[in-house]
Scaffold this motif. Structure first.
Motif, PDB file in Angstrom:
ATOM      1  N   TRP A   1       0.839  -1.200   0.000  1.00 39.37           N
ATOM      2  CA  TRP A   1       0.000   0.000   0.000  1.00 39.37           C
ATOM      3  C   TRP A   1       0.876   1.253   0.000  1.00 39.37           C
ATOM      4  O   TRP A   1       0.676   2.163  -0.804  1.00 39.37           O
ATOM      5  CB  TRP A   1      -0.910  -0.033   1.235  1.00 39.37           C
ATOM      6  N   GLN A   2       1.869   1.291   0.891  1.00 36.29           N
ATOM      7  CA  GLN A   2       2.757   2.452   0.983  1.00 36.29           C
ATOM      8  C   GLN A   2       3.564   2.638  -0.300  1.00 36.29           C
ATOM      9  O   GLN A   2       3.726   3.757  -0.777  1.00 36.29           O
ATOM     10  CB  GLN A   2       3.703   2.285   2.182  1.00 36.29           C
TER      11      GLN A   2
ATOM     12  N   SER B   1       3.036   6.621  -7.007  1.00 33.06           N
ATOM     13  CA  SER B   1       1.981   7.214  -7.832  1.00 33.06           C
ATOM     14  C   SER B   1       2.248   8.692  -8.069  1.00 33.06           C
ATOM     15  O   SER B   1       2.485   9.451  -7.137  1.00 33.06           O
ATOM     16  CB  SER B   1       0.626   7.046  -7.139  1.00 33.06           C
ATOM     17  N   SER B   2       2.178   9.110  -9.317  1.00 39.86           N
ATOM     18  CA  SER B   2       2.339  10.529  -9.624  1.00 39.86           C
ATOM     19  C   SER B   2       1.051  11.290  -9.313  1.00 39.86           C
ATOM     20  O   SER B   2       1.075  12.485  -9.056  1.00 39.86           O
ATOM     21  CB  SER B   2       2.700  10.716 -11.093  1.00 39.86           C
ATOM     22  N   LYS B   3      -0.063  10.610  -9.316  1.00 43.25           N
ATOM     23  CA  LYS B   3      -1.350  11.258  -9.093  1.00 43.25           C
ATOM     24  C   LYS B   3      -1.632  11.523  -7.612  1.00 43.25           C
ATOM     25  O   LYS B   3      -2.291  12.477  -7.271  1.00 43.25           O
ATOM     26  CB  LYS B   3      -2.474  10.397  -9.677  1.00 43.25           C
ATOM     27  N   LEU B   4      -1.117  10.706  -6.738  1.00 42.52           N
ATOM     28  CA  LEU B   4      -1.456  10.808  -5.322  1.00 42.52           C
ATOM     29  C   LEU B   4      -0.480  11.674  -4.524  1.00 42.52           C
ATOM     30  O   LEU B   4      -0.191  11.395  -3.371  1.00 42.52           O
ATOM     31  CB  LEU B   4      -1.554   9.404  -4.712  1.00 42.52           C
TER      32      LEU B   4
ATOM     33  N   CYS C   1      -8.318  12.500  -2.775  1.00 43.37           N
ATOM     34  CA  CYS C   1      -7.918  11.438  -3.722  1.00 43.37           C
ATOM     35  C   CYS C   1      -7.811  11.925  -5.167  1.00 43.37           C
ATOM     36  O   CYS C   1      -7.729  11.119  -6.087  1.00 43.37           O
ATOM     37  CB  CYS C   1      -8.906  10.282  -3.646  1.00 43.37           C
ATOM     38  N   CYS C   2      -7.836  13.229  -5.372  1.00 44.07           N
ATOM     39  CA  CYS C   2      -7.687  13.812  -6.716  1.00 44.07           C
ATOM     40  C   CYS C   2      -8.756  13.308  -7.688  1.00 44.07           C
ATOM     41  O   CYS C   2      -8.463  13.020  -8.845  1.00 44.07           O
ATOM     42  CB  CYS C   2      -6.301  13.530  -7.278  1.00 44.07           C
TER      43      CYS C   2
END
Length: 176
Positions: free
Chosen positions: A47-48, A54-57, A90-91
């Protein structure tokens, strides 16, 4: 693909191949405790890693540092508030930064400020929301660190005011 084969795969995956080979454990309860802990630890690491890679998070990395339910989910009684908070965290919204990911016609910049329109820009500095920010958050503008701290807050009143701000700001944003 039998159930026994799946059990073997799990034992192999989590470092317990020797249990399969021996077909015996001395203390079943102790084995189950250790096995469950290993599965949980591996899941948390995955998860971490997923979040960090992730580039989005990007914002989520700054505000979510443990794998536990976030306080706003239980503190807010209004589903719309919960939804708005989740969208920002969460974008999953219609800010320009997200539109730019999928459209060549969008440069990701705020039409008011000509800077990247992301979650922290909406929350902290865009003048379009200054009155709303003052009303709910007590300030016309905030630093990025203050915005992150607000999103991490567990104080019920702070969470409620933040949810009001985000819900109303997203509504204004989606109407303009």
């Amino acid at each position: 693909n039998t159930w026994a084969g799946k059990v073997k795969q799990l034992l192999d995956k989590y470092g317990f191949s020797y249990i399969w080979e021996r077909q015996h454990v001395n203390d079943k309860n102790e084995f189950l405790r250790v096995f469950v802990q290993r599965v949980q630890d591996c899941y948390l690491q995955e998860w971490q890693t997923t979040i960090n890679e992730s580039s989005k998070l990007k914002l989520y990395k700054d505000i979510k540092d443990s794998y536990e339910p976030t306080s706003y989910v239980t503190q807010l009684w209004n589903k719309k508030f919960v939804s708005s908070m989740a969208k920002i965290r969460c974008c999953s919204h219609k800010l320009k930064v997200e539109r730019a990911r999928f459209s060549r016609d969008c440069n990701g910049k705020c039409i008011t400020c000509n800077v990247m329109e992301d979650e922290l820009h909406l929350l902290c500095s865009c003048p379009l929301y200054k009155d709303l920010r003052l009303k709910h958050l007590g300030s016309i503008s905030l630093t990025s660190r203050q915005g992150i701290n607000l999103l991490k807050s567990k104080k019920e009143d702070t969470v409620f005011q933040l949810a009001l701000f985000i819900t109303n700001a997203l509504k204004i944003h989606n109407e303009t």
